[in-house]
Motif scaffolding. Structure first.
Motif, PDB file in Angstrom:
ATOM      1  N   ILE A  17      32.668  -8.119 -33.001  1.00 11.83           N
ATOM      2  CA  ILE A  17      31.947  -7.491 -31.893  1.00 11.83           C
ATOM      3  C   ILE A  17      32.548  -7.878 -30.548  1.00 11.83           C
ATOM      4  CG2 ILE A  17      29.712  -7.338 -30.729  1.00 11.83           C
ATOM      5  CD1 ILE A  17      28.449  -7.765 -33.543  1.00 11.83           C
ATOM      6  N   LEU A  18      32.759  -9.163 -30.289  1.00 13.84           N
ATOM      7  CA  LEU A  18      33.320  -9.607 -29.014  1.00 13.84           C
ATOM      8  C   LEU A  18      34.734  -9.065 -28.796  1.00 13.84           C
ATOM      9  CD1 LEU A  18      32.816 -11.249 -26.457  1.00 13.84           C
ATOM     10  CD2 LEU A  18      33.703 -13.242 -27.659  1.00 13.84           C
ATOM     11  N   PRO A  19      35.632  -9.108 -29.782  1.00 10.38           N
ATOM     12  CA  PRO A  19      36.951  -8.513 -29.572  1.00 10.38           C
ATOM     13  C   PRO A  19      36.902  -7.010 -29.300  1.00 10.38           C
ATOM     14  CG  PRO A  19      37.041  -9.999 -31.437  1.00 10.38           C
ATOM     15  CD  PRO A  19      35.601  -9.884 -31.031  1.00 10.38           C
ATOM     16  N   ILE A  20      36.018  -6.285 -29.970  1.00  9.77           N
ATOM     17  CA  ILE A  20      35.908  -4.842 -29.743  1.00  9.77           C
ATOM     18  C   ILE A  20      35.403  -4.569 -28.330  1.00  9.77           C
ATOM     19  CG2 ILE A  20      34.624  -2.768 -30.422  1.00  9.77           C
ATOM     20  CD1 ILE A  20      34.750  -3.855 -33.328  1.00  9.77           C
ATOM     21  N   ILE A  21      34.414  -5.331 -27.877  1.00 11.70           N
ATOM     22  CA  ILE A  21      33.906  -5.164 -26.509  1.00 11.70           C
ATOM     23  C   ILE A  21      35.019  -5.421 -25.510  1.00 11.70           C
ATOM     24  CG2 ILE A  21      32.372  -6.189 -24.779  1.00 11.70           C
ATOM     25  CD1 ILE A  21      30.325  -6.568 -27.057  1.00 11.70           C
ATOM     26  N   TYR A  22      35.792  -6.483 -25.724  1.00  9.87           N
ATOM     27  CA  TYR A  22      36.898  -6.780 -24.807  1.00  9.87           C
ATOM     28  C   TYR A  22      37.914  -5.649 -24.802  1.00  9.87           C
ATOM     29  CZ  TYR A  22      41.242  -8.501 -23.003  1.00  9.87           C
ATOM     30  OH  TYR A  22      42.404  -8.607 -22.294  1.00  9.87           O
ATOM     31  N   ILE A  23      38.348  -5.211 -25.971  1.00 11.37           N
ATOM     32  CA  ILE A  23      39.404  -4.201 -26.065  1.00 11.37           C
ATOM     33  C   ILE A  23      38.991  -2.900 -25.378  1.00 11.37           C
ATOM     34  CG2 ILE A  23      40.650  -2.695 -27.676  1.00 11.37           C
ATOM     35  CD1 ILE A  23      40.694  -5.119 -29.607  1.00 11.37           C
ATOM     36  N   PHE A  24      37.775  -2.463 -25.577  1.00  9.54           N
ATOM     37  CA  PHE A  24      37.369  -1.158 -25.052  1.00  9.54           C
ATOM     38  C   PHE A  24      36.776  -1.184 -23.652  1.00  9.54           C
ATOM     39  CE2 PHE A  24      37.436  -0.257 -29.647  1.00  9.54           C
ATOM     40  CZ  PHE A  24      38.341   0.790 -29.606  1.00  9.54           C
ATOM     41  N   PHE A  25      36.295  -2.333 -23.156  1.00  5.44           N
ATOM     42  CA  PHE A  25      35.616  -2.333 -21.872  1.00  5.44           C
ATOM     43  C   PHE A  25      36.183  -3.281 -20.815  1.00  5.44           C
ATOM     44  CE2 PHE A  25      32.314  -1.071 -24.969  1.00  5.44           C
ATOM     45  CZ  PHE A  25      32.098   0.224 -24.495  1.00  5.44           C
ATOM     46  N   PHE A  26      36.819  -4.381 -21.190  1.00  6.39           N
ATOM     47  CA  PHE A  26      37.176  -5.387 -20.200  1.00  6.39           C
ATOM     48  C   PHE A  26      38.649  -5.685 -20.044  1.00  6.39           C
ATOM     49  CE2 PHE A  26      32.738  -6.360 -21.157  1.00  6.39           C
ATOM     50  CZ  PHE A  26      32.231  -6.409 -19.884  1.00  6.39           C
ATOM     51  N   GLN A  46      44.434 -13.259 -19.260  1.00  5.72           N
ATOM     52  CA  GLN A  46      42.986 -13.412 -19.123  1.00  5.72           C
ATOM     53  C   GLN A  46      42.552 -14.586 -20.002  1.00  5.72           C
ATOM     54  OE1 GLN A  46      41.988  -9.343 -20.148  1.00  5.72           O
ATOM     55  NE2 GLN A  46      41.483  -8.928 -18.004  1.00  5.72           N
ATOM     56  N   ILE A  47      42.708 -15.779 -19.438  1.00  3.53           N
ATOM     57  CA  ILE A  47      42.502 -17.014 -20.185  1.00  3.53           C
ATOM     58  C   ILE A  47      41.056 -17.159 -20.668  1.00  3.53           C
ATOM     59  CG2 ILE A  47      42.698 -19.531 -20.088  1.00  3.53           C
ATOM     60  CD1 ILE A  47      45.360 -17.962 -19.955  1.00  3.53           C
ATOM     61  N   ALA A  48      40.074 -16.830 -19.837  1.00  2.00           N
ATOM     62  CA  ALA A  48      38.671 -16.979 -20.230  1.00  2.00           C
ATOM     63  C   ALA A  48      38.352 -16.108 -21.442  1.00  2.00           C
ATOM     64  CB  ALA A  48      37.752 -16.629 -19.065  1.00  2.00           C
ATOM     65  N   TRP A  65      40.524  -7.498 -35.688  1.00  2.00           N
ATOM     66  CA  TRP A  65      40.071  -7.274 -34.306  1.00  2.00           C
ATOM     67  C   TRP A  65      40.374  -8.477 -33.414  1.00  2.00           C
ATOM     68  CZ3 TRP A  65      39.302  -2.781 -32.350  1.00  2.00           C
ATOM     69  CH2 TRP A  65      38.866  -1.729 -33.151  1.00  2.00           C
ATOM     70  N   LYS A  66      40.228  -9.679 -33.957  1.00  2.00           N
ATOM     71  CA  LYS A  66      40.501 -10.889 -33.177  1.00  2.00           C
ATOM     72  C   LYS A  66      41.975 -10.958 -32.800  1.00  2.00           C
ATOM     73  CE  LYS A  66      38.263 -14.711 -33.693  1.00  2.00           C
ATOM     74  NZ  LYS A  66      37.732 -16.045 -33.974  1.00  2.00           N
ATOM     75  N   ALA A  67      42.855 -10.641 -33.735  1.00  3.60           N
ATOM     76  CA  ALA A  67      44.294 -10.673 -33.448  1.00  3.60           C
ATOM     77  C   ALA A  67      44.665  -9.681 -32.355  1.00  3.60           C
ATOM     78  CB  ALA A  67      45.084 -10.379 -34.725  1.00  3.60           C
ATOM     79  N   ILE A  68      44.140  -8.466 -32.429  1.00  2.00           N
ATOM     80  CA  ILE A  68      44.434  -7.452 -31.403  1.00  2.00           C
ATOM     81  C   ILE A  68      43.928  -7.902 -30.040  1.00  2.00           C
ATOM     82  CG2 ILE A  68      43.919  -5.094 -30.645  1.00  2.00           C
ATOM     83  CD1 ILE A  68      43.778  -4.350 -33.665  1.00  2.00           C
ATOM     84  N   ALA A  69      42.683  -8.371 -29.985  1.00  3.48           N
ATOM     85  CA  ALA A  69      42.094  -8.789 -28.710  1.00  3.48           C
ATOM     86  C   ALA A  69      42.802 -10.011 -28.137  1.00  3.48           C
ATOM     87  CB  ALA A  69      40.607  -9.073 -28.886  1.00  3.48           C
ATOM     88  N   LEU A  70      43.153 -10.973 -28.982  1.00  4.15           N
ATOM     89  CA  LEU A  70      43.868 -12.155 -28.488  1.00  4.15           C
ATOM     90  C   LEU A  70      45.236 -11.767 -27.942  1.00  4.15           C
ATOM     91  CD1 LEU A  70      42.995 -14.821 -31.192  1.00  4.15           C
ATOM     92  CD2 LEU A  70      42.277 -14.814 -28.799  1.00  4.15           C
ATOM     93  N   TRP A  71      45.904 -10.858 -28.611  1.00  2.21           N
ATOM     94  CA  TRP A  71      47.209 -10.390 -28.138  1.00  2.21           C
ATOM     95  C   TRP A  71      47.073  -9.748 -26.757  1.00  2.21           C
ATOM     96  CZ3 TRP A  71      52.225 -10.797 -29.032  1.00  2.21           C
ATOM     97  CH2 TRP A  71      53.073  -9.870 -28.477  1.00  2.21           C
ATOM     98  N   LYS A  72      46.103  -8.858 -26.592  1.00  4.48           N
ATOM     99  CA  LYS A  72      45.927  -8.160 -25.317  1.00  4.48           C
ATOM    100  C   LYS A  72      45.482  -9.115 -24.211  1.00  4.48           C
ATOM    101  CE  LYS A  72      45.147  -3.640 -27.326  1.00  4.48           C
ATOM    102  NZ  LYS A  72      46.313  -2.978 -26.806  1.00  4.48           N
TER     103      LYS A  72
END
Length: 71
Positions: free
Chosen positions: A55-64, A40-42, A27-34
């Motif tokens: 949890i944080l990568p999933i929240i980012y991927i699906f909502f932000f 989105q540096i922050a 999940w971290k790899a997918i979210a960092l890639w996106k």
């Protein structure tokens, strides 16, 4: 000289930890890639620093994450 076993470190617990590490890494790899592709540096820094069992990568991927315009 043998090293004494760590209390509470059973083979089942070790397997659970390994599974959670793999889950987090995927999940971290997918979210960092996106986040990197969307500049989105922050989000990139937060996801990189904090380990939240995915949890944080999933929240980012699906909502932000920014949605790409549809053609």
């Amino acid at each position: 000289m043998a090293v004494p076993p760590i209390p509470g470190l059973t083979p089942e617990f070790l397997v659970l930890i390994i599974i959670l590490m793999i889950w987090e890494a995927i999940w971290k790899a997918i979210a960092l890639w996106k986040a990197g592709r969307n500049n989105q540096i922050a989000w990139f820094v937060c996801i990189f620093i904090f380990n939240t069992i995915g949890i944080l990568p999933i929240i980012y991927i699906f909502f932000f994450r920014k949605n790409k315009p549809k053609k």
